[in-house]
Motif scaffolding. Structure first.
Motif, PDB file in Angstrom:
ATOM      1  N   THR A 233      33.823  44.842  50.956  1.00  0.00           N
ATOM      2  CA  THR A 233      34.853  43.981  50.375  1.00  0.00           C
ATOM      3  C   THR A 233      35.238  44.474  48.987  1.00  0.00           C
ATOM      4  O   THR A 233      34.533  45.267  48.357  1.00  0.00           O
ATOM      5  CB  THR A 233      34.362  42.524  50.267  1.00  0.00           C
ATOM      6  OG1 THR A 233      33.218  42.484  49.391  1.00  0.00           O
ATOM      7  CG2 THR A 233      33.973  41.985  51.626  1.00  0.00           C
ATOM      8  N   PHE A 234      36.382  43.974  48.509  1.00  0.00           N
ATOM      9  CA  PHE A 234      36.851  44.273  47.159  1.00  0.00           C
ATOM     10  C   PHE A 234      36.454  43.153  46.203  1.00  0.00           C
ATOM     11  O   PHE A 234      36.345  41.993  46.601  1.00  0.00           O
ATOM     12  CB  PHE A 234      38.379  44.407  47.131  1.00  0.00           C
ATOM     13  CG  PHE A 234      38.905  45.634  47.812  1.00  0.00           C
ATOM     14  CD1 PHE A 234      38.839  46.874  47.188  1.00  0.00           C
ATOM     15  CD2 PHE A 234      39.482  45.551  49.074  1.00  0.00           C
ATOM     16  CE1 PHE A 234      39.328  48.011  47.807  1.00  0.00           C
ATOM     17  CE2 PHE A 234      39.978  46.686  49.699  1.00  0.00           C
ATOM     18  CZ  PHE A 234      39.898  47.914  49.067  1.00  0.00           C
ATOM     19  N   GLY A 235      36.284  43.501  44.951  1.00  0.00           N
ATOM     20  CA  GLY A 235      36.015  42.497  43.922  1.00  0.00           C
ATOM     21  C   GLY A 235      35.785  43.173  42.588  1.00  0.00           C
ATOM     22  O   GLY A 235      35.994  44.381  42.435  1.00  0.00           O
ATOM     23  N   GLY A 236      35.340  42.374  41.619  1.00  0.00           N
ATOM     24  CA  GLY A 236      35.084  42.952  40.310  1.00  0.00           C
ATOM     25  C   GLY A 236      34.598  41.919  39.322  1.00  0.00           C
ATOM     26  O   GLY A 236      34.462  40.724  39.628  1.00  0.00           O
ATOM     27  N   VAL A 237      34.327  42.404  38.135  1.00  0.00           N
ATOM     28  CA  VAL A 237      33.931  41.561  37.008  1.00  0.00           C
ATOM     29  C   VAL A 237      34.769  41.982  35.808  1.00  0.00           C
ATOM     30  O   VAL A 237      34.838  43.174  35.472  1.00  0.00           O
ATOM     31  CB  VAL A 237      32.430  41.703  36.682  1.00  0.00           C
ATOM     32  CG1 VAL A 237      32.073  40.846  35.471  1.00  0.00           C
ATOM     33  CG2 VAL A 237      31.587  41.304  37.886  1.00  0.00           C
ATOM     34  N   LEU A 238      35.394  41.001  35.180  1.00  0.00           N
ATOM     35  CA  LEU A 238      36.183  41.236  33.981  1.00  0.00           C
ATOM     36  C   LEU A 238      35.360  40.771  32.787  1.00  0.00           C
ATOM     37  O   LEU A 238      34.962  39.611  32.712  1.00  0.00           O
ATOM     38  CB  LEU A 238      37.497  40.439  34.071  1.00  0.00           C
ATOM     39  CG  LEU A 238      38.662  40.892  33.203  1.00  0.00           C
ATOM     40  CD1 LEU A 238      39.064  42.330  33.534  1.00  0.00           C
ATOM     41  CD2 LEU A 238      39.849  39.949  33.413  1.00  0.00           C
ATOM     42  N   HIS A 239      35.063  41.685  31.881  1.00  0.00           N
ATOM     43  CA  HIS A 239      34.230  41.374  30.717  1.00  0.00           C
ATOM     44  C   HIS A 239      35.118  41.055  29.517  1.00  0.00           C
ATOM     45  O   HIS A 239      36.000  41.847  29.160  1.00  0.00           O
ATOM     46  CB  HIS A 239      33.322  42.555  30.385  1.00  0.00           C
ATOM     47  CG  HIS A 239      32.450  42.978  31.525  1.00  0.00           C
ATOM     48  ND1 HIS A 239      31.447  42.176  32.020  1.00  0.00           N
ATOM     49  CD2 HIS A 239      32.451  44.107  32.284  1.00  0.00           C
ATOM     50  CE1 HIS A 239      30.842  42.796  33.026  1.00  0.00           C
ATOM     51  NE2 HIS A 239      31.432  43.967  33.201  1.00  0.00           N
ATOM     52  N   ARG A 240      34.887  39.892  28.919  1.00  0.00           N
ATOM     53  CA  ARG A 240      35.614  39.476  27.720  1.00  0.00           C
ATOM     54  C   ARG A 240      34.633  39.251  26.570  1.00  0.00           C
ATOM     55  O   ARG A 240      33.409  39.276  26.766  1.00  0.00           O
ATOM     56  CB  ARG A 240      36.436  38.215  28.006  1.00  0.00           C
ATOM     57  CG  ARG A 240      37.572  38.434  29.006  1.00  0.00           C
ATOM     58  CD  ARG A 240      38.392  37.170  29.195  1.00  0.00           C
ATOM     59  NE  ARG A 240      39.490  37.341  30.146  1.00  0.00           N
ATOM     60  CZ  ARG A 240      40.723  37.730  29.819  1.00  0.00           C
ATOM     61  NH1 ARG A 240      40.997  37.985  28.532  1.00  0.00           N
ATOM     62  NH2 ARG A 240      41.661  37.857  30.734  1.00  0.00           N
ATOM     63  N   GLU A 241      35.163  39.032  25.383  1.00  0.00           N
ATOM     64  CA  GLU A 241      34.326  38.909  24.189  1.00  0.00           C
ATOM     65  C   GLU A 241      33.291  37.788  24.293  1.00  0.00           C
ATOM     66  O   GLU A 241      32.182  37.897  23.776  1.00  0.00           O
ATOM     67  CB  GLU A 241      35.206  38.670  22.963  1.00  0.00           C
ATOM     68  CG  GLU A 241      36.067  39.874  22.583  1.00  0.00           C
ATOM     69  CD  GLU A 241      37.031  39.560  21.463  1.00  0.00           C
ATOM     70  OE1 GLU A 241      37.600  38.440  21.473  1.00  0.00           O
ATOM     71  OE2 GLU A 241      37.209  40.424  20.584  1.00  0.00           O
ATOM     72  N   LYS A 242      33.634  36.703  24.999  1.00  0.00           N
ATOM     73  CA  LYS A 242      32.759  35.535  25.045  1.00  0.00           C
ATOM     74  C   LYS A 242      32.152  35.290  26.421  1.00  0.00           C
ATOM     75  O   LYS A 242      31.606  34.220  26.674  1.00  0.00           O
ATOM     76  CB  LYS A 242      33.532  34.289  24.598  1.00  0.00           C
ATOM     77  CG  LYS A 242      34.088  34.388  23.175  1.00  0.00           C
ATOM     78  CD  LYS A 242      34.935  33.162  22.853  1.00  0.00           C
ATOM     79  CE  LYS A 242      35.583  33.285  21.483  1.00  0.00           C
ATOM     80  NZ  LYS A 242      36.461  32.118  21.186  1.00  0.00           N
TER      81      LYS A 242
END
Length: 302
Positions: A233-242
């Motif tokens: 499957t497709f997916g991901g993680v988006l990393h932000r400052e908080k």
């Protein structure tokens, strides 16, 4: 109501042509995309060394003609003449440059489905040809418009994006080498998230997986995992400052192709691509470098 735009499809060897026809022609579809209909289609010349091209063109041609009432024509030029805009759908990225160079002579908007090209030389030549003839040009993977991805990108409650990790299936198709076949979907999301300014690339590869690390000029790092074993499957993680946000591209019932078609309609109406050419070229260069680094003994560029 304004008159619907007339669209032409070129290359009828992919399931995308049926998906687009349903969304455009079926007004009862919950995610119907209004404002255009497919008026003409050219099947193209199927690639005999590529089963997904060779074995599917006849079926999709019949389906468009018999179920959706699309007129089948005999050349790229006839298709372009019969429409306000063209969708270049040939599944084999090797033929895109030659087809596009015929289509852009009409000076009409052209969308090129993935993979845009299989080399940066071809990609740059295609962008240049479109510019010479004043033909607005757009290309991308539909995963760029997965609603789960768009929602994660729009929610800035955790601050600025500092990095991203994406994963997806990455089967190997010899005619569309290495990352170009399915790796392009994760690469599309990575560049959409972090931008086109990639400074360095590293790749680890074995029989079951590929793993790519991209360092961007501003210091941010993004990764791509391509799986040939296990998770498909497709997916991901988006990393932000908080904090970090998991991207579930399957969370919303809206098809990727509906979001893609909405943006293609923007191209057709305004003559401006929602995806800058710089991003499309950056994706091709990224995949090209990743493929080079998959080769035994290859070293990262300095």
């Amino acid at each position: 109501m304004s008159t619907p735009l007339k669209l032409a499809l070129v290359g009828l060897d992919t399931s995308h042509v049926e998906a687009f026809a349903k969304l455009l022609h079926d007004t009862s579809h919950p995610y119907h995309v209004p404002g255009a209909r497919i008026s003409a289609a050219y099947p193209g010349v199927p690639s005999q060394d590529f089963a997904l091209s060779r074995d599917r063109v006849e079926g999709y041609t019949a389906k468009l003609r018999d179920e959706f009432g699309v007129t089948i024509v005999g050349s790229e030029e006839e298709a372009a003449a019969a429409a306000d805009a063209i969708l270049l759908e040939s599944v084999d990225g090797r033929v895109h440059r030659g087809q596009l160079e015929k289509l852009v002579r009409a000076g009409k908007p052209v969308f090129v489905d993935k993979p845009f090209a299989l080399s940066s030389v071809d990609a740059e030549a295609m962008v240049a040809a479109a510019a010479v003839h004043g033909a607005p040009l757009m290309s991308c993977s539909a995963l760029r418009y997965a609603q789960g991805f768009l929602d994660a990108m729009a929610d800035d409650s955790k601050g600025a994006i500092i990095g991203a990790d994406f994963y997806g299936p990455m089967s190997i198709e010899p005619t569309q080498p290495g990352f170009f076949w399915y790796g392009i979907h994760t690469a599309e999301m990575l560049v959409a998230a972090l931008g086109p300014e990639i400074a360095a690339v590293r790749v680890s590869s074995n029989e079951d997986h590929d793993f790519l690390v991209a360092e961007f000029r501003d210091g941010r790092i993004g990764t791509l995992r391509g799986n040939r074993k296990g998770n498909g499957t497709f997916g991901g993680v988006l990393h932000r400052e908080k904090g970090s946000t998991f991207i579930d591209v399957y969370a919303h019932p809206k098809p990727y192709y509906a979001g893609l078609l909405e943006n293609i309609m923007t191209l057709c109406r305004t003559g401006v691509s929602p995806v800058p050419a710089a991003e499309t070229l950056a994706i091709v260069r990224l995949l090209e470098e990743a493929n080079r680094l998959r080769e035994p003994g290859a070293t990262a560029a300095t």
